[in-house]
Design an enzyme around this catalytic site. Structure first.
Site, short mmCIF file in Angstrom:
data_model
loop_
_atom_site.label_atom_id
_atom_site.label_comp_id
_atom_site.label_asym_id
_atom_site.label_seq_id
_atom_site.Cartn_x
_atom_site.Cartn_y
_atom_site.Cartn_z
N ASN A 9 0.87 -1.18 0.00
CA ASN A 9 0.00 0.00 0.00
C ASN A 9 0.90 1.23 0.00
OD1 ASN A 9 -1.84 2.03 0.48
ND2 ASN A 9 -2.39 1.35 2.54
N TRP A 10 0.94 1.89 -1.14
CA TRP A 10 1.84 3.06 -1.26
C TRP A 10 1.25 4.29 -0.58
CZ3 TRP A 10 4.60 3.37 -6.71
CH2 TRP A 10 5.50 2.31 -6.82
N LYS A 11 -0.02 4.22 -0.19
CA LYS A 11 -0.67 5.37 0.46
C LYS A 11 -0.51 6.61 -0.43
CE LYS A 11 -0.18 3.02 4.84
NZ LYS A 11 -0.04 3.06 6.29
N HIS A 93 -9.33 0.92 5.43
CA HIS A 93 -8.04 1.13 6.10
C HIS A 93 -8.25 2.10 7.27
CE1 HIS A 93 -3.92 2.33 6.84
NE2 HIS A 93 -3.53 1.29 6.15
N GLU A 95 -6.64 4.53 8.19
CA GLU A 95 -6.44 5.94 7.82
C GLU A 95 -7.69 6.50 7.14
OE1 GLU A 95 -2.74 5.28 5.79
OE2 GLU A 95 -1.77 4.85 7.71
N GLU A 163 -4.76 -4.99 10.89
CA GLU A 163 -3.75 -3.94 11.07
C GLU A 163 -3.99 -3.21 12.40
OE1 GLU A 163 -2.07 -2.77 6.85
OE2 GLU A 163 -3.39 -1.28 7.71
N GLY A 169 3.19 2.20 10.66
CA GLY A 169 4.20 3.24 10.51
C GLY A 169 4.94 3.56 11.78
N SER A 207 4.06 -2.18 10.20
CA SER A 207 5.52 -2.23 10.40
C SER A 207 6.14 -3.57 10.01
CB SER A 207 5.89 -1.86 11.84
OG SER A 207 5.54 -0.50 12.11
N GLY A 228 3.04 -1.15 4.17
CA GLY A 228 3.05 0.27 3.80
C GLY A 228 4.44 0.72 3.39
N GLY A 229 5.15 1.33 4.32
CA GLY A 229 6.44 1.95 4.02
C GLY A 229 7.42 1.04 3.30
O1 LIG Z 1 -1.56 -0.55 4.66
C1 LIG Z 1 -0.48 -0.70 5.24
C2 LIG Z 1 -0.34 -0.48 6.64
O2 LIG Z 1 -1.00 0.65 7.09
C3 LIG Z 1 1.00 -0.71 7.22
O3 LIG Z 1 1.85 0.40 7.04
P1 LIG Z 1 3.38 0.28 7.50
O4 LIG Z 1 3.89 -0.99 6.89
O5 LIG Z 1 4.04 1.50 6.95
O6 LIG Z 1 3.37 0.20 8.98
#
Ligand SMILES: O=C[C@H](O)COP(=O)(O)O
Length: 249
Positions: A9-11, A93, A95, A163, A169, A207, A228-229
């Site tokens: 997920n590149w957000k 999600h 967010e 999650e 993050g 994470s 994510g990141g």
């Molecule tokens: O969609 C992905 C998640 O929110 C995890 O994000 P993260 O891997 O940056 O903690």
């Protein structure tokens, strides 16, 4: 047998130059023993889908509207994602739930729209730190699961991502026992509610990094990750895909 899934997920990150990371990932992992998905910002979906072509990387959206079309400025319909080349969409999600006030009923309606468009919905659930501290984790994720899934969801068209909000993050993750407890609970809930509940894929997210991926993927009922990141760079996501490919089935 559940096919494992490594989803990125590149957000709200990525430029056209970021497409080079998809090419690099496909070159590093040309034939992974798991499904690989990247969900970029909507602006990059069509170009990424063209680039990914028939390679190992699938492309998804990060959200869709519940309606098929209409006066919804700034939103995107599930059919538009599909037309752009997406096969999946992330829904609910944390967010989106926090930034846009999405509740379970909204997520359920969006999930229906995704299914109607032929997309696989990745439906997210997860507790806040306050929920966990209060001992409400299973009650919270259970209620989200119940409220966010339509009655006719199937293992073929729906994936669940657990999650914990406090791990996203944050550079910290639950213990393996805590992940296992929630995934076992989700499996039991799905099996009780759906005839094919044993077949739903359960992703862990929060994470996930190259350094912790293998131990997380060894936990029972963890069928992959929503990353994510660490999905932004092929040098990070590649080893996560490799760890999932090598994970016990
Ligand atoms: O969609 C992905 C998640 O929110 C995890 O994000 P993260 O891997 O940056 O903690």
């Amino acid at each position: 047998m559940r096919r494992k899934l490594a989803a990125g997920n590149w957000k709200m990150n990525g430029t056209p130059a970021s497409l080079d990371e998809v090419a690099a990932l496909a070159a590093a992992q040309p034939a992974p023993a798991c499904e690989v998905l990247i969900c970029p910002p909507a602006t990059l979906i069509a170009a990424m889908a063209r680039l990914a072509g028939r390679g190992p990387v699938m492309v998804g959206g990060q959200d869709c509207h519940a309606a098929a079309q209409g006066a919804h400025t700034g939103d995107i319909a599930a059919t538009m994602l599909r037309d752009a080349g997406a096969s999946h969409v992330i829904l609910g999600h944390s967010e989106r739930r926090a930034d846009h006030g999405e509740d379970d009923a909204t997520v359920r309606a969006k999930t229906r729209a995704a299914h109607a468009a032929g997309l696989v919905a990745i439906v997210c659930v997860g507790e806040t730190e306050a929920d966990r501290d209060a001992g409400r984790t299973l009650a919270v994720v259970g209620a989200q699961l119940l409220g966010s899934l339509p009655e006719d969801a199937t293992a073929a068209d729906t994936v669940i991502a657990y999650e914990p909000v406090w791990a996203i993050g944050a550079g910290r993750t639950p213990t393996l026992a805590q992940i296992g407890e929630v995934h076992d609970f989700l499996r039991a809930e799905l099996t009780a509610r759906f005839a094919d509940g044993a077949g739903f894929r359960l992703l862990y997210g929060g994470s996930v990094k190259p350094a912790n991926a293998a131990e997380i993927f060894a936990v029972a009922n963890v069928d992959g990750a929503l990353v994510g990141g660490a999905s932004l760079k092929a040098q990070d996501f590649g080893p996560i895909v490799a760890a999932l490919s090598a994970a016990p089935s």
